[in-house]
Structures are given as C-alpha cells and as structure tokens.
Motif scaffolding. Structure first.
Motif, PDB file in Angstrom:
ATOM      1  N   GLY A 110       6.321  12.787  -1.256  1.00 27.85           N
ATOM      2  CA  GLY A 110       6.918  11.622  -1.899  1.00 27.85           C
ATOM      3  C   GLY A 110       8.265  11.945  -2.524  1.00 27.85           C
ATOM      4  N   THR A 111       8.383  13.139  -3.109  1.00 26.55           N
ATOM      5  CA  THR A 111       9.648  13.548  -3.710  1.00 26.55           C
ATOM      6  C   THR A 111      10.732  13.679  -2.652  1.00 26.55           C
ATOM      7  N   PHE A 112      10.380  14.220  -1.491  1.00 30.61           N
ATOM      8  CA  PHE A 112      11.339  14.324  -0.395  1.00 30.61           C
ATOM      9  C   PHE A 112      11.747  12.946   0.105  1.00 30.61           C
ATOM     10  N   PHE A 113      10.769  12.067   0.269  1.00 31.57           N
ATOM     11  CA  PHE A 113      11.039  10.738   0.807  1.00 31.57           C
ATOM     12  C   PHE A 113      12.072  10.010  -0.037  1.00 31.57           C
ATOM     13  N   VAL A 122       0.843  -1.205   0.000  1.00 33.72           N
ATOM     14  CA  VAL A 122       0.000   0.000   0.000  1.00 33.72           C
ATOM     15  C   VAL A 122       0.874   1.250   0.000  1.00 33.72           C
ATOM     16  N   GLY A 123       1.908   1.241   0.839  1.00 31.05           N
ATOM     17  CA  GLY A 123       2.837   2.369   0.866  1.00 31.05           C
ATOM     18  C   GLY A 123       3.562   2.532  -0.449  1.00 31.05           C
ATOM     19  N   ALA A 124       3.915   1.408  -1.091  1.00 28.11           N
ATOM     20  CA  ALA A 124       4.620   1.454  -2.373  1.00 28.11           C
ATOM     21  C   ALA A 124       3.743   2.071  -3.463  1.00 28.11           C
ATOM     22  N   VAL A 125       2.484   1.634  -3.518  1.00 27.69           N
ATOM     23  CA  VAL A 125       1.546   2.205  -4.494  1.00 27.69           C
ATOM     24  C   VAL A 125       1.350   3.691  -4.225  1.00 27.69           C
ATOM     25  N   SER A 126       1.250   4.048  -2.955  1.00 30.00           N
ATOM     26  CA  SER A 126       1.056   5.454  -2.588  1.00 30.00           C
ATOM     27  C   SER A 126       2.277   6.295  -2.935  1.00 30.00           C
ATOM     28  N   LEU A 127       3.472   5.708  -2.773  1.00 34.25           N
ATOM     29  CA  LEU A 127       4.687   6.448  -3.089  1.00 34.25           C
ATOM     30  C   LEU A 127       4.775   6.746  -4.578  1.00 34.25           C
ATOM     31  N   ILE A 128       4.348   5.800  -5.414  1.00 34.41           N
ATOM     32  CA  ILE A 128       4.368   6.025  -6.861  1.00 34.41           C
ATOM     33  C   ILE A 128       3.223   6.953  -7.266  1.00 34.41           C
ATOM     34  N   ASP A 184       5.854  12.554 -13.527  1.00 39.28           N
ATOM     35  CA  ASP A 184       7.105  12.423 -12.787  1.00 39.28           C
ATOM     36  C   ASP A 184       6.853  11.796 -11.414  1.00 39.28           C
ATOM     37  N   GLY A 185       7.732  10.898 -11.031  1.00 38.06           N
ATOM     38  CA  GLY A 185       7.569  10.135  -9.792  1.00 38.06           C
ATOM     39  C   GLY A 185       7.337   8.669 -10.069  1.00 38.06           C
ATOM     40  N   TRP A 186       7.214   8.285 -11.356  1.00 42.54           N
ATOM     41  CA  TRP A 186       6.951   6.890 -11.710  1.00 42.54           C
ATOM     42  C   TRP A 186       8.083   5.957 -11.261  1.00 42.54           C
ATOM     43  N   ASN A 187       9.277   6.494 -11.099  1.00 43.50           N
ATOM     44  CA  ASN A 187      10.432   5.676 -10.718  1.00 43.50           C
ATOM     45  C   ASN A 187      10.800   5.835  -9.240  1.00 43.50           C
ATOM     46  N   ASN A 188       9.942   6.465  -8.446  1.00 40.83           N
ATOM     47  CA  ASN A 188      10.283   6.780  -7.053  1.00 40.83           C
ATOM     48  C   ASN A 188      10.558   5.552  -6.199  1.00 40.83           C
ATOM     49  N   LEU A 189       9.849   4.467  -6.456  1.00 40.15           N
ATOM     50  CA  LEU A 189      10.004   3.286  -5.611  1.00 40.15           C
ATOM     51  C   LEU A 189      11.405   2.704  -5.724  1.00 40.15           C
ATOM     52  N   ASN A 235       9.798  14.252   7.260  1.00 42.69           N
ATOM     53  CA  ASN A 235      10.560  13.113   6.760  1.00 42.69           C
ATOM     54  C   ASN A 235      11.782  12.797   7.617  1.00 42.69           C
ATOM     55  N   CYS A 236      12.306  13.805   8.290  1.00 44.64           N
ATOM     56  CA  CYS A 236      13.430  13.568   9.199  1.00 44.64           C
ATOM     57  C   CYS A 236      12.982  12.869  10.479  1.00 44.64           C
ATOM     58  N   LEU A 237      11.739  13.067  10.879  1.00 47.80           N
ATOM     59  CA  LEU A 237      11.280  12.582  12.173  1.00 47.80           C
ATOM     60  C   LEU A 237      10.861  11.113  12.155  1.00 47.80           C
ATOM     61  N   ASN A 238      10.113  10.675  11.134  1.00 47.44           N
ATOM     62  CA  ASN A 238       9.549   9.330  11.200  1.00 47.44           C
ATOM     63  C   ASN A 238       9.166   8.825   9.812  1.00 47.44           C
TER      64      ASN A 238
END
Length: 469
Positions: A304-307, A17-23, A218-223, A150-153
């Motif tokens: 997502g870009t920061f992550f 679920v997180g992976a789909v959300s990240l993309i 853009d973001g398709w390759n984030n995972l 993103n630095c915290l958790n």
C-alpha cells in the motif's frame, strides 16, 4: 482517424473495497506487532499506554475526516503535496516533496521492509538475533518485488492489498480471541492492577509514545494520494475513511489488551517481537504463526505504501517540481512506473544505514510538520473560499484541534528534550528552498536532462500522462 486520440491517464480502477483495503491494509502493518513495547516503555504504565493508543486512533479519525473534505474539494492525486501547492504555494509544496522523496517516504518503506525482514528471518535464528546483513538483504528483496508488482498492474496490486488486508485482520482477530480466552480462564492480572502506576507524565515521553503509536496508524491518509484513480471520490473517499479507521482503532485497542492479558508489562517491554512472545505463550508449538502473520502484515502494508508513494513523485513531476520522466506512465499498463522505480532506488539507499527506531521518530516528526501545514490550508479554504463546492465537509473545529495536536507533536519533544538530530531534520526540510530557487524557479540547466529523459522514455515505454479529473 476520426475524433481526438484518447488521452493517456491513470484510470479510475479503485472502488470502495479497494479504498478500504488501501487505508486499513496499509495501516495494519508491522507497527501493531512491534510498537506496543515502545509505547509502553515510553509512557511507563499499561493503563497510560492504552490511553495513548486510543488517543492516537481518535487523532487519526479526526485528521482523516479533515482530509476527506480536502480530497472532495481538491479532487487531484498527491495528498499533502497537492493540497499545500493549492493553498500555500509552490515553495512550501516543494519543501514537502523534497523531504518526502529524499527522506520521509523512503524512510517509511525502509522501516516497514525492515520489520518484514525481522519477522521473516526470526524463526531461522531462534537462539540469537539475526545478522543485520541477512535482515537488510531480505528487506531489499521485498522492496524490489513489490516495486515490480506495482509497475506491472494496478488491479493486481489492489488484489494483493485486499487479500493481505483480510489476512491481517484475521491474524489480529486470533490475538483478540486468544486474549479473551486467557482473561476468561483467569490469566495474569498484573497489567491491570494499579494500571496507571509509574506513568511518565513528561512532555517528551508522551510525545515519543505518540510517535511510536502513530507509526502503527501510518497510512490513514493513503487514499488522498490516489484520488484521481478512485471511483466516485466524493462518495467513496469519506465512506472508506469512516469504515477503515474506526475498525483499525478498535482492533488495535483489543490487541493491546490481549497482549497485556497474557504478558506482564516487563515481558512486553523487553520482548523483541511482542506478537511472537504472545504466540509462544498462547499458541504453544504454533507460536511461529505470529511470525508469519506479522511478516504478511508488513508485506501488505508495504504494498500500500508503494502504491500511494509512487503517485506523490508522479504528481510533483506533473506540476514541474520533479524531472519530467517521473510524470510519465506506461503506455499499456497505465502505471506510473518511472516514479515507482525512482522511489524504489531511494528506498534501497535509505535502507543501508537505517534502523527501525530512528526511522520511526524522524519520520513522525517530519510527517506531522507537513500535516499541520496541510490542515492550515483547510482552515484557510473554509474561511476565505466558502463558495467552493464541498460534497463532504467537517466543522472548522476539527481541523483546528488536529492542527493543535500536530503543533504539539512537532514542538513538544524538541522543547522538553532538545536533540541535535531534530535540528538536522529541520535544516534538511528548509534546504529544499536552496534547491527550489535555481532549479525550479529559475529553471537552471533546463536542457540537462532532455537526452536522458528521451532515452528513458523509449527504454521504459512511457509517455506523459494528463490529469484524470
């Protein structure tokens, strides 16, 4: 103490679920709310613009399938950087990380944050464009906020990603349903009459239209940047890709049809914020909802870009291509906080002179240059190292097709309409070699940063992190 101490690594906390959300959550950002007018203006006709959007989606699907194979063969975080390092060598990989850290990633962050800021402040300036100072202050604020999160958790950051993905999918669904209702009730049909008339068929307009459309994808390759933090990457990486990207492509096509069902082509091309213009016509007094939806969409995309972006610096530092402090993680939170802080600082600098249009064009030009090199590496591995274990693989024709498209996207606008800015970008990319030779290869001034590194390590409570393989 018995046994060996536990290694400090980034934990595998990203599920399917997180992976789909990240993309999907990174892809669905400000672009679909802002780029439709740019695509239509570049290509000239509604029918051709829909073809561009469909072709962009197909290209991204093919590219992501190739990346899924790369991510299961080379199960390390870092995306293009680590793939180029393993297939093309350290010099080309450093050219990527140099341009990525100094320009490409910060430009992406700046572009998305500017979009967020424009939609956020738009309701407060209904009769005039908002002051640039206000827009950039809001953009800087959201960059700092998300960097802190993103630095915290890691889990909290992924929870934000999932929540905003659901929110933005619902917002796009409202646009799709609204357009369908207008069409059924006999909305304007100017956009669909002779829909390919006035199409600009030159190489440069097609290339620029692709640039603007691909910005929205853009973001398709984030995972691939966070493979070491993904649970069961050999299964979840290709599965997440095949869920997220087709879903986004279909949504984008339906949203563009909805825009054209409500607005004339001229209204789309002249609108400063096409989603808001659409909302004012369809939702009436509730039109402000589209401003909020666009802002929330950009917020989730920026998260997502920061992550993923912080992980690129982290991996490059771990390989010796960046200062050692950037390869460290917080000893308790297990986040690459130094790399995230560094990325934030560079993004804030790029934000000062940046404007959305130039950021999109030069970001796309640089990104597709390195996508092409990455796909060349996949072709090399398929031909020269077929014995490598491949939990997931694609036919060799796929990376060849995407490579051809990448070459077109890099060369076509330059050949058809040469501009000095492209030369500057190319010189900037290759200037990485000038930095690599003395500072990386010959390790000039090796002790220069030691005292600063020790101070920052104590101040930030970080320690070197090992690979999680």
């Amino acid at each position: 103490m018995e046994g060996k101490p536990e290694k400090l690594t980034l934990k595998r906390q990203v599920g399917l679920v997180g992976a789909v959300s990240l993309i999907a959550g990174t892809m669905i950002g400000s672009g679909i709310f802002m780029s439709p007018q740019s695509v239509l203006s570049s290509i000239g006709s509604p029918g051709a613009s829909l073809v561009i959007w469909a072709c962009c989606g197909l290209l991204v699907v093919l590219g992501s399938l190739c990346y899924a194979e790369l991510g299961t063969v080379i199960q390390e975080s870092g995306g293009e950087y680590i793939y180029i390092l393993r297939t093309s060598g350290p010099v080309v990989a450093f050219m990527l990380i140099f341009s990525s850290v100094v320009f490409v990633r910060p430009a992406g962050v700046a572009g998305i944050s500017l979009s967020f800021a424009q939609y956020t402040v738009a309701p407060f300036y209904p009769d005039c464009p908002p002051p640039q100072l206000v827009v950039k202050c809001v953009a800087a604020s959201v960059i700092i906020l998300l960097a802190t999160v993103n630095c915290l958790n890691v889990r909290f950051s992924m929870s934000i990603q999932v929540f905003f993905m659901v929110t933005k999918v619902l917002a796009l669904a409202v646009i799709v349903v609204g357009g369908a209702v207008v069409l059924i009730s006999g909305g304007q049909t100017e956009s669909f009459n002779d829909s390919f008339e006035n199409t600009n068929v030159g190489i440069n307009p097609i290339g620029i239209a692709f640039y603007q459309g691909l910005w929205s994808y853009d973001g398709w390759n984030n995972l691939n940047y966070v493979t070491e933090e993904l649970k069961r990457p050999e299964v979840n990486l290709p599965r997440a890709v095949m869920i997220a990207i087709p879903m986004v492509t279909i949504l984008y096509l339906l949203v563009n049809v909805s825009y054209l069902a409500v607005l004339t082509p001229q209204e789309v091309m002249t609108s400063p914020a096409v989603a808001v213009t659409w909302g004012n016509k369809v939702l009436g007094s509730w039109g402000w909802v589209m401003s909020v939806a666009a802002a929330l969409s950009a917020f989730g995309s920026l998260n997502g870009t920061f992550f993923s972006g912080g992980r690129v610096c982290f991996v490059a530092a771990r390989e010796g291509h960046m200062p050692g402090i950037l390869a460290m993680a917080h000893v308790q939170r297990l986040t690459p906080s130094p790399a995230l802080i560094f990325t934030t600082a560079i993004s804030l600098v790029v934000l000062i002179p940046g404007d959305f249009q130039s950021i999109v064009n030069y970001f796309s030009f640089t990104a597709w240059f390195f996508y092409g090199i990455t796909l060349s590496g996949l072709i090399y591995l398929k031909i020269k190292k077929p014995e490598l274990p491949r939990p997931y693989k694609v036919p060799i024709v796929l990376p060849i097709l995407v490579l051809i498209a990448a070459v077109f996207l890099v060369l076509a606008p330059i050949i058809d309409n040469p501009q000095i800015e492209y030369l500057y970008v190319a010189l900037f990319i290759f200037s990485g070699i000038v930095v690599y030779v003395p500072f990386i290869h010959y390790k000039f001034c090796p002790g220069l940063l030691e005292k600063l590194t020790m101070f920052l390590q104590l101040f930030l409570e970080v320690a070197p992190a090992e690979k999680n393989l």
